[in-house]
Each structure stands twice: as structure tokens, then as C-alpha cells.
Design a protein around this motif. Structure first.
Motif, short mmCIF file in Angstrom:
data_model
loop_
_atom_site.label_atom_id
_atom_site.label_comp_id
_atom_site.label_asym_id
_atom_site.label_seq_id
_atom_site.Cartn_x
_atom_site.Cartn_y
_atom_site.Cartn_z
N ILE A 64 13.27 -17.68 -40.62
CA ILE A 64 12.43 -16.34 -40.46
C ILE A 64 11.89 -16.45 -38.90
CG2 ILE A 64 10.40 -14.96 -41.02
CD1 ILE A 64 10.74 -15.57 -43.84
N ARG A 65 11.41 -17.77 -38.70
CA ARG A 65 11.04 -18.05 -37.35
C ARG A 65 12.01 -17.93 -36.09
NH1 ARG A 65 8.72 -22.58 -35.73
NH2 ARG A 65 6.84 -21.78 -34.69
N GLU A 66 13.40 -18.01 -36.56
CA GLU A 66 14.46 -18.23 -35.67
C GLU A 66 14.53 -16.78 -35.23
OE1 GLU A 66 16.48 -20.05 -34.20
OE2 GLU A 66 15.10 -21.56 -34.64
N VAL A 67 14.42 -15.70 -36.38
CA VAL A 67 14.52 -14.45 -36.07
C VAL A 67 13.52 -13.93 -35.20
CG1 VAL A 67 15.19 -12.04 -36.95
CG2 VAL A 67 16.11 -14.05 -38.01
N TYR A 68 12.38 -14.46 -35.64
CA TYR A 68 11.20 -14.02 -34.97
C TYR A 68 11.24 -14.43 -33.33
CZ TYR A 68 7.80 -13.05 -39.11
OH TYR A 68 7.44 -12.59 -40.14
N LYS A 69 11.87 -15.32 -33.12
CA LYS A 69 12.11 -15.78 -31.63
C LYS A 69 12.80 -14.55 -30.64
CE LYS A 69 12.48 -20.60 -32.50
NZ LYS A 69 13.43 -21.72 -32.53
N THR A 70 13.43 -13.50 -31.56
CA THR A 70 14.25 -12.47 -30.49
C THR A 70 13.26 -11.89 -29.98
OG1 THR A 70 15.81 -12.34 -32.38
CG2 THR A 70 15.50 -10.47 -30.64
N TRP A 71 11.68 -11.66 -30.33
CA TRP A 71 10.61 -11.01 -29.65
C TRP A 71 9.44 -11.63 -30.07
CZ3 TRP A 71 12.35 -10.01 -34.70
CH2 TRP A 71 11.21 -9.74 -35.66
N ARG A 72 9.22 -12.42 -30.43
CA ARG A 72 7.84 -13.17 -30.67
C ARG A 72 7.85 -14.52 -29.82
NH1 ARG A 72 5.37 -9.76 -33.95
NH2 ARG A 72 3.54 -10.54 -32.91
N PRO A 73 6.72 -14.68 -29.28
CA PRO A 73 5.36 -13.88 -29.48
C PRO A 73 5.22 -12.58 -28.75
CG PRO A 73 5.11 -15.68 -27.79
CD PRO A 73 6.50 -15.96 -28.45
N ALA A 74 4.80 -11.62 -29.44
CA ALA A 74 4.61 -10.51 -28.67
C ALA A 74 3.57 -10.40 -27.80
CB ALA A 74 4.40 -9.32 -29.75
N PRO A 75 3.66 -9.92 -26.67
CA PRO A 75 2.70 -9.73 -25.45
C PRO A 75 1.25 -9.20 -25.64
CG PRO A 75 4.21 -8.12 -24.91
CD PRO A 75 4.69 -8.77 -25.97
N LEU A 76 0.13 -9.89 -25.18
CA LEU A 76 -1.16 -9.22 -25.14
C LEU A 76 -1.31 -8.83 -23.94
CD1 LEU A 76 -3.86 -8.92 -26.97
CD2 LEU A 76 -4.68 -10.91 -25.88
N ILE A 77 -1.56 -7.59 -23.55
CA ILE A 77 -1.54 -7.02 -22.13
C ILE A 77 -2.88 -6.55 -21.90
CG2 ILE A 77 -0.42 -5.09 -20.56
CD1 ILE A 77 1.81 -5.11 -22.69
N ARG A 78 -3.54 -6.97 -20.69
CA ARG A 78 -4.56 -6.41 -20.15
C ARG A 78 -4.38 -5.01 -19.71
NH1 ARG A 78 -9.49 -8.07 -17.31
NH2 ARG A 78 -10.79 -6.16 -16.98
N ALA A 79 -4.97 -3.97 -20.04
CA ALA A 79 -4.88 -2.60 -19.70
C ALA A 79 -5.65 -1.94 -18.68
CB ALA A 79 -4.76 -1.58 -20.80
N ARG A 80 -5.54 -2.76 -17.55
CA ARG A 80 -6.43 -2.46 -16.51
C ARG A 80 -6.48 -1.07 -15.82
NH1 ARG A 80 -8.16 -7.24 -14.15
NH2 ARG A 80 -7.11 -9.08 -15.10
N GLU A 81 -5.21 -0.49 -15.76
CA GLU A 81 -5.19 1.02 -15.15
C GLU A 81 -5.73 1.99 -16.47
OE1 GLU A 81 -4.05 1.63 -12.11
OE2 GLU A 81 -4.05 -0.31 -11.88
N PHE A 82 -5.62 1.58 -17.74
CA PHE A 82 -6.23 2.44 -18.65
C PHE A 82 -7.56 2.39 -18.53
CE2 PHE A 82 -7.15 3.08 -23.36
CZ PHE A 82 -6.81 4.63 -23.32
N GLU A 83 -8.32 1.15 -18.23
CA GLU A 83 -9.55 0.84 -18.04
C GLU A 83 -10.23 1.87 -16.56
OE1 GLU A 83 -9.18 -3.74 -19.26
OE2 GLU A 83 -10.18 -3.25 -17.26
N LYS A 84 -9.25 1.89 -15.82
CA LYS A 84 -9.66 2.60 -14.59
C LYS A 84 -9.65 4.14 -14.96
CE LYS A 84 -7.67 -0.63 -11.10
NZ LYS A 84 -6.78 -0.87 -10.11
N ALA A 85 -8.69 4.69 -15.68
CA ALA A 85 -8.76 6.18 -16.28
C ALA A 85 -9.85 6.45 -17.05
CB ALA A 85 -7.34 6.23 -16.76
N LEU A 86 -10.37 5.63 -17.73
CA LEU A 86 -11.38 5.89 -18.74
C LEU A 86 -12.74 5.70 -18.04
CD1 LEU A 86 -10.18 4.05 -21.87
CD2 LEU A 86 -10.11 6.59 -21.47
#
Length: 431
Positions: A64-86
Motif C-alpha cells: 500500500i505504501r508503494e502505491v502511496y508513493k505515487t503522490w504521498r506525502p501530499a503537500p501542505l501549502i501556505r496560502a499567502r495570496e489567499f491571506e492577502k485577498a482576505l
């Protein structure tokens, strides 16, 4: 973007840490707690064990972990532009599951369920799907492990989201609109309500009926049950570590969309673990559609997970097994009940529900897309809307985390309708 973190080696089982054990599932006939033998005709043996497990951590098998490697770990993104928009002092982070092969979080449990069924020698799986993310994910996973898949897709989504069906078929899945004339439960619904848009509860009944009649087949559920929630905890386990790697001690508030509950629970439960062990004070917001508000307007009681009453009775927040919500575009959130473990954490005070109208969610989705470049799935936009509303009220910095459960690239017709002014608010009144 956060620094890379390892793929988790174990899933986290919150049942081991909760101060009050969750209520058991009940047999639909006897109303006694279900046994492994009761569940054997429907689920793989390892999944049955995980459903009732009280172990704190369960090892993720290497295949299962081998298949997960296709996309994991998934990113944690700082949404700076969204912060500015708000215009907010908040620091907003987005855990982005849209990087999976099918574009949503559903692949996390689909791979696990297909693997365990293959281990049992199962040759066919049946399932239901709403918007199509789950059906797509399980089609992908079944292709990986050589299993045939038959999918009943809620009719409203089958008609409005053909690209999801095309994706399922590309991976090898067979797709039927639900309700269908292929099952007894489907024929009954069509006779009584020939124009019904369908519901996840109806589609579950059809898939369960077919699996139960075939000794070589098993059923797979994309949300709600404990083992599904367990598999999704890779999301939150990664997010907790990624947040620390980004220099944040913990999150103040976590926002996730909630339909059946596995996406939110998968993100939230590792954060609640930190609360339970005294390491954080994080609050969790379960954001659901106003058209299907099981937490905010449902009852907490035992109910069936399907319309026909074939599934075990689950203690959960529910609008009733017969509830058919309006055909909103967030098809993945059109389920009458909420995962029992998530419902239990609501009752214990660790999670709070909030309902959002679909036009409000699409407005937030468009704002996020224009700020960050990622078009969110309509489901995820509910969490984005709730976070935006909260963040705009802040006068002091807080750390906010949004579960972005998938991308909306196959939902662009719905965004087009919204931008043309043709998308209506929630139609019905759920009281």
C-alpha cells in the motif's frame, strides 16, 4: 510549501484515545452489536478487524505504501495570496489531496481496500459513488490489484458529471446510474419515484445487494465506516508533522468539508490526538452543505447507512435514511448521515458543525482559485468558505488549516454556471 516529510508507516486509530468508547454498530435484524461473521459477506477480513480495532496505530502494509508513493506525502501549502485577498492576519495552510492520481483524497482508502480484498482472493468489488471521486479512486485501485469493479453512481451526478464516469471507465470500472433497474432496491425506488435524482443511500443499497448475492464479490464503502476513516488519517498525520516543519507549533482551527466524514476525520483526528494528549488546543470545524446538514440539523441516533436497510445500524448524526437532498453540485457531500466516529467526536465536543450554502462555497472557490491558482472541488470549497468567513473576522494572527480534499478540474461546468449567475442557492429547507 512545507518541507518534505516521510509517508506515515502506520494509520492512527482515534478510538484508542477517546475518553468514552464509541457506540457499537448494531445488526439490522437483531439490533445486537455486529460480529465479524455478520460483516464477512460484505467486507475483506482485515477491514472487519480494523472496523472494531482498539489499537492506537495499525501498520500500513508495504504494498500500500508503494502505491502511496505515487503522490504521498501530499503537500501542505501556505496560502499567502489567499491571506492577502482576505485581508486577514491569519496564517492559512492548505493540505492538498488533489495531487492523487484521481485528484482527491479517496485514493488513500481505495488502495487499502483493494489490497485487502486481493489478499482474500476476491475477484469483484461493488460500490457506490456520488460525485465520482470515490468511484474513480476505487477503479484506479482495483486496476492496481487486478479486481473487477462495478459502480452505482448517484443519478444526479451520473448525468451532470460525465467526465467522472469516463475516468472510472478508463480505469476499467463498470458504471450504472442509481437508482437502476438492475437491483430489487433500485427497481422499487424507480417504481415509486421515477424522476428521483438518486442519493448515496440508494446507491449503497444497490451495491450492497449485488455484493451480498455473489460469494466472489465484496462491497467497498468510500466513507463513514471506521476502517475508511482510519485509512484517511495519513492526511492528518502528514499535516501535523508538516506544520511543525513549517515552524508552527500547532493549528488553532482546522476546517474540512464533511459529507460522509472520512475526509474531515482523516485530517482532523491526528490533530485531535494532540488535543487529547494535552499538546494542543486545536478546534475542528466540520463544514457541510446547507442542503444536507446532518450535523447541524440532523439527529444523533442509530440509523441505517442505506435506504433499503441492508447495512448495520450506525450511531451517527443523520437526517434519516430516506432523506434525498437537493441535487447540488457537491455530490460528494450528499449523504444523509455522518461517520459514527466523527459524530462521536462531535458529541464529545472536539468537533463543531457549520453549514454553508452552495453559492457561498462557489464564491469562495473562485476567490481561492484566483489567488492560489488551484481550482478546488465544490466539496472542498465549503471548507474554504468557512475558513474565509472566520479569517476575515480575526484581528490577531492565528494558524488555520484547510483540508483541500481534491481539485475541481472536472467540475468546471459547475463553476461556469456559478459565474454566469445560473447556480441557485440551496433549494430545500432542511428542518
Amino acid at each position: 510549501m512545507s518541507e518534505p516529510t516521510p509517508i506515515p508507516t502506520h494509520w492512527y486509530n482515534i478510538a484508542a484515545d477517546l475518553p468514552v468508547p464509541p457506540p457499537p454498530h448494531l445488526h439490522p435484524g437483531t439490533r445486537e452489536p455486529v460480529t465479524p461473521d455478520d460483516m464477512a459477506p460484505l467486507f475483506a477480513s482485515a477491514l472487519i478487524e480494523q472496523e472494531a480495532s482498539t489499537e492506537q496505530y495499525i501498520e500500513i502494509p508495504e504494498p500500500i505504501r508503494e502505491v502511496y508513493k505515487t503522490w504521498r506525502p501530499a503537500p501542505l501549502i501556505r496560502a499567502r495570496e489567499f491571506e492577502k485577498a482576505l485581508g486577514t492576519p491569519a496564517r492559512i495552510y492548505v493540505k492538498y489531496e488533489g495531487v492523487s492520481p484521481v485528484g482527491s483524497h479517496k485514493t488513500n482508502t481505495a488502495v487499502a481496500q483493494a489490497y485487502y480484498n486481493a489478499q482474500d482472493g476476491i475477484t469483484k468489488i461493488t460500490t457506490e459513488t456520488g460525485a465520482g471521486q470515490w468511484g474513480s479512486a476505487l477503479s484506479f485501485a482495483c486496476a492496481k490489484f487486478g479486481i473487477d469493479l462495478e459502480v452505482w453512481q448517484v443519478r444526479a451526478s451520473y448525468n451532470s458529471k460525465p467526465y467522472r464516469r469516463f475516468l472510472m471507465e478508463t480505469y476499467g470500472g463498470t458504471v450504472h446510474p442509481s437508482p437502476s433497474p438492475l437491483t430489487e432496491s433500485g427497481r422499487k425506488i424507480l417504481a415509486e419515484h421515477p424522476d428521483t435524482p438518486g442519493s448515496l443511500g440508494i446507491a449503497v443499497s444497490e451495491a450492497v445487494e449485488v455484493a451480498a448475492a455473489d460469494p466472489n464479490a465484496r462491497y467497498a464503502l468510500g466513507s463513514v465506516l471506521n476502517h475508511v476513516v482510519l485509512h484517511q488519517t495519513v492526511i492528518g498525520l502528514e499535516a501535523v508533522e508538516q506544520l511543525r516543519a513549517a515552524g508552527e507549533e500547532n493549528a488553532d482551527v482546522v476546517f474540512g468539508c464533511a459529507g460522509g466524514g472520512s475526509n474531515l476525520a482523516g485530517l482532523a483526528f491526528p490533530f485531535i490526538r494532540e488535543v487529547l494528549h494535552g499538546r494542543a488546543t486545536t478546534r475542528i470545524m466540520a463544514v457541510e452543505p446547507a442542503a444536507c446538514p446532518s450535523i447541524t440539523k440532523g439527529e444523533y441516533r442509530y440509523d441505517h447507512g442505506d435506504v433499503a436497510g441492508l447495512t448495520p445500524l450506525l450511531k451517527m448524526h443523520t437526517l434519516g435514511q430516506d432523506f434525498v437532498p437537493d441535487p447540488i453540485h457537491a455530490g460528494g457531500l450528499r449523504y444523509h448521515g455522518m461517520a459514527p466516529l466523527l459524530s462521536h467526536t462531535v458529541e464529545l465536543g472536539y468537533v463543531t458543525g457549520q453549514a454553508v450554502d452552495q453559492t457561498e462555497s462557489f464564491a469562495a472557490g473562485v476567490l481561492f482559485a484566483r489567488a492560489e491558482g488551484i481550482v478546488p472541488a465544490p466539496e472542498s470549497s465549503h471548507a474554504i468558505a468557512a475558513c474565509a468567513e472566520y479569517a476575515k473576522r480575526l484581528t490577531e494572527p492565528e494558524v488555520l488549516v484547510i483540508g483541500l480534499s481534491g481539485h475541481g478540474m472536472l467540475d468546471l461546468p459547475a463553476y461556469h454556471e456559478f459565474m454566469q449567475g445560473n447556480l441557485v442557492s440551496t433549494v430545500g429547507d432542511v428542518s
